[in-house]
Design a protein around this motif. Structure first.
Motif, PDB file in Angstrom:
ATOM      1  N   ILE A   1      -7.209  69.200  39.255  1.00  9.44           N
ATOM      2  CA  ILE A   1      -6.530  67.998  39.725  1.00  9.44           C
ATOM      3  C   ILE A   1      -7.567  66.946  40.141  1.00  9.44           C
ATOM      4  CG2 ILE A   1      -4.822  67.075  41.315  1.00  9.44           C
ATOM      5  CD1 ILE A   1      -3.731  69.120  39.307  1.00  9.44           C
ATOM      6  N   GLN A   2      -8.671  67.381  40.742  1.00  5.86           N
ATOM      7  CA  GLN A   2      -9.737  66.451  41.098  1.00  5.86           C
ATOM      8  C   GLN A   2     -10.338  65.832  39.845  1.00  5.86           C
ATOM      9  OE1 GLN A   2     -10.675  65.327  44.025  1.00  5.86           O
ATOM     10  NE2 GLN A   2     -12.589  64.279  43.542  1.00  5.86           N
ATOM     11  N   ASP A   3     -10.559  66.634  38.808  1.00  5.66           N
ATOM     12  CA  ASP A   3     -11.116  66.107  37.564  1.00  5.66           C
ATOM     13  C   ASP A   3     -10.187  65.074  36.933  1.00  5.66           C
ATOM     14  OD1 ASP A   3     -13.355  67.674  37.793  1.00  5.66           O
ATOM     15  OD2 ASP A   3     -12.666  69.236  36.443  1.00  5.66           O
ATOM     16  N   ILE A   4      -8.903  65.357  36.942  1.00  5.65           N
ATOM     17  CA  ILE A   4      -7.932  64.408  36.396  1.00  5.65           C
ATOM     18  C   ILE A   4      -7.891  63.142  37.255  1.00  5.65           C
ATOM     19  CG2 ILE A   4      -5.467  64.023  35.992  1.00  5.65           C
ATOM     20  CD1 ILE A   4      -5.272  66.988  35.180  1.00  5.65           C
ATOM     21  N   ALA A   5      -7.953  63.318  38.575  1.00  6.78           N
ATOM     22  CA  ALA A   5      -7.923  62.166  39.480  1.00  6.78           C
ATOM     23  C   ALA A   5      -9.117  61.246  39.237  1.00  6.78           C
ATOM     24  CB  ALA A   5      -7.903  62.641  40.933  1.00  6.78           C
ATOM     25  N   ILE A   6     -10.305  61.827  39.072  1.00  2.12           N
ATOM     26  CA  ILE A   6     -11.503  61.027  38.798  1.00  2.12           C
ATOM     27  C   ILE A   6     -11.357  60.270  37.483  1.00  2.12           C
ATOM     28  CG2 ILE A   6     -13.907  61.268  38.032  1.00  2.12           C
ATOM     29  CD1 ILE A   6     -13.806  61.166  40.977  1.00  2.12           C
ATOM     30  N   ALA A   7     -10.883  60.966  36.439  1.00  2.68           N
ATOM     31  CA  ALA A   7     -10.725  60.329  35.132  1.00  2.68           C
ATOM     32  C   ALA A   7      -9.696  59.208  35.186  1.00  2.68           C
ATOM     33  CB  ALA A   7     -10.320  61.376  34.095  1.00  2.68           C
ATOM     34  N   LEU A   8      -8.632  59.413  35.938  1.00  2.17           N
ATOM     35  CA  LEU A   8      -7.601  58.384  36.084  1.00  2.17           C
ATOM     36  C   LEU A   8      -8.158  57.187  36.839  1.00  2.17           C
ATOM     37  CD1 LEU A   8      -4.608  57.547  35.805  1.00  2.17           C
ATOM     38  CD2 LEU A   8      -4.169  58.769  37.958  1.00  2.17           C
ATOM     39  N   TYR A   9      -8.878  57.448  37.914  1.00  2.00           N
ATOM     40  CA  TYR A   9      -9.464  56.374  38.717  1.00  2.00           C
ATOM     41  C   TYR A   9     -10.455  55.553  37.883  1.00  2.00           C
ATOM     42  CZ  TYR A   9     -12.309  54.062  42.265  1.00  2.00           C
ATOM     43  OH  TYR A   9     -12.991  53.133  43.001  1.00  2.00           O
ATOM     44  N   GLU A  10     -11.221  56.227  37.028  1.00  4.80           N
ATOM     45  CA  GLU A  10     -12.233  55.536  36.224  1.00  4.80           C
ATOM     46  C   GLU A  10     -11.664  54.910  34.963  1.00  4.80           C
ATOM     47  OE1 GLU A  10     -15.239  58.508  35.672  1.00  4.80           O
ATOM     48  OE2 GLU A  10     -16.089  58.191  37.683  1.00  4.80           O
ATOM     49  N   GLY A  11     -10.342  54.979  34.780  1.00  8.62           N
ATOM     50  CA  GLY A  11      -9.689  54.296  33.674  1.00  8.62           C
ATOM     51  C   GLY A  11      -9.845  54.959  32.316  1.00  8.62           C
ATOM     52  N   LYS A  12     -10.070  56.260  32.315  1.00  5.28           N
ATOM     53  CA  LYS A  12     -10.222  56.960  31.044  1.00  5.28           C
ATOM     54  C   LYS A  12      -8.881  57.380  30.440  1.00  5.28           C
ATOM     55  CE  LYS A  12     -14.768  58.723  32.344  1.00  5.28           C
ATOM     56  NZ  LYS A  12     -15.577  59.925  32.670  1.00  5.28           N
TER      57      LYS A  12
END
Length: 375
Positions: free
Chosen positions: A36-47
């Motif tokens: 979930i943290q990995d997905i959150a980071i990717a979402l935050y970074e606009g990927k």
């Protein structure tokens, strides 16, 4: 302060999402151990974005990170945004993150020139690891490195920390540029230990210093004084294990991780240290703790330094030590360990005397020497 993954969980639950899958081969990377943290980071970074899937995503997790049945919601690369209905966009999530007011995490390299070439490489490596550590809990955008000269940048080349803010000026200049007039600095000579009462800081400063001996002793305190002279109000706090800094991990990235565990997971300092501490650092503390429990024996004219074997069970509760670590340090210190019942027996047949200013349990029986042995 909430971990980025916890914020995403909350936002998804508000939108009726109880599980999430992925259509990306690269996300989650599973480096952090928290999908979930990995997905959150990717979402935050606009990927990518969180979208709705009519047929569900085969690779799915519930919001606690456990594998589950195919989910109707998934992390979807932005290249596919025209094909799926968006449930949560990067912009919407960034807006939620900005509301959290995450503090700046700053590595101060004011004392860069006091390091040898080998030490400079260690500093650069640890500073680069801080970027990944920070993204395991919060976001990378709040990471800054001050006094970042060209030599540091050249050593850092190719490392992930290049994505952080590399600020050539001083920490005072950086803070004033961001409108911050108060900061917390981690200093092993700080007046108090870091606690929950300190968690309102807008900037956390760590000294970019390795191998604290020689001309680098007290350098973190010098950073604090420079901040105060520049008009920044400074709170100096230390990370200590049961009142002592010995045994606390000394790598910059590990110190940061201890703080992040306290800050985002609500763990007390001892628990956070224990989760980060390596056996090497635990042995540093072990070398200091074992002599505190020694009993001196003089048996048939021969001196023995003895501790209870049960001491291992007590120390492993708050030190990451293994039995082999305990034995190794005993041998280094020339100590022996005995069961408590054997020590009680020795005490019964001995008499206490002061010899050259030190207290000994004196036994004259030759056979008693056979009771002392390394375990």
């Amino acid at each position: 302060m909430r971990k980025l993954a916890d914020l995403l969980r909350e936002v998804l639950e508000e939108r009726g999402v109880q599980s999430i899958g992925t259509l990306s081969k690269r996300i989650p990377k599973r480096r952090s151990g928290d999908v979930i943290q990995d997905i959150a980071i990717a979402l935050y970074e606009g990927k990518g974005f969180i979208g709705k899937l009519p047929d569900g995503a085969a690779l799915s997790w519930d919001l606690s990170g456990r594998r589950t049945l195919p989910s109707k919601f998934a992390f979807i690369p932005l290249s596919l945004e025209d094909r799926f209905e968006a449930v949560l966009t990067p912009g919407e999530f960034r807006g939620e993150v900005e509301k959290q007011g995450y503090p700046y995490i700053i590595i101060d390299l004011m004392h860069w020139e006091k390091h040898t070439p080998r030490e400079k490489k260690k500093v650069a490596f640890q500073v680069s690891r801080c970027y990944g550590t920070l993204r395991d809990y919060l976001i990378g955008d709040i990471y800054a490195i001050t006094w970042a000269n060209q030599e540091f940048k050249s050593i850092l080349k190719g490392m992930p920390a290049e994505k952080a803010m590399l600020f050539e000026g001083s920490t005072v200049e950086f803070l004033k540029e961001k409108g911050i007039d108060e900061a917390l600095i981690l200093d092993p000579n700080g007046e108090k230990e870091l606690s929950e009462e300190d968690f309102g800081f807008k900037a956390l400063i760590l000294g970019g210093i390795v191998d604290m001996g020689g001309n680098k002793r007290g350098t973190t305190s010098q950073i604090a004084r420079a901040l105060e002279e520049g008009g920044i109000k400074v709170r100096r706090r230390k990370i200590a294990l049961r009142g002592d800094v010995v045994g606390v991990p000394d790598r910059i990235n590990m110190i940061l991780e201890i703080v992040l565990k306290m800050l985002t997971e609500g763990k007390n300092m001892e628990k956070a240290i224990l989760e980060v501490q390596a056996p090497l650092q635990a042995r540093w503390r072990l070398r200091k703790e074992i002599p505190k429990h020694k009993i001196r024996y003089l048996i048939n004219g021969k001196k023995y330094l003895v501790v209870e074997r049960e001491l291992y069970d007590e120390l492993k509760e708050w030190l990451n030590i293994r039995w082999e670590d305990f034995v190794q340090v005993l041998r280094e210190l020339n100590f022996v360990a005995l069961d408590r019942r054997r020590i009680n027996h020795l005490n019964k047949i001995s008499s206490y005397r002061i010899i050259n200013g030190k207290g000994y349990r004196v036994i004259l029986l030759k056979r008693a020497a056979m009771l002392c042995y390394n375990c």
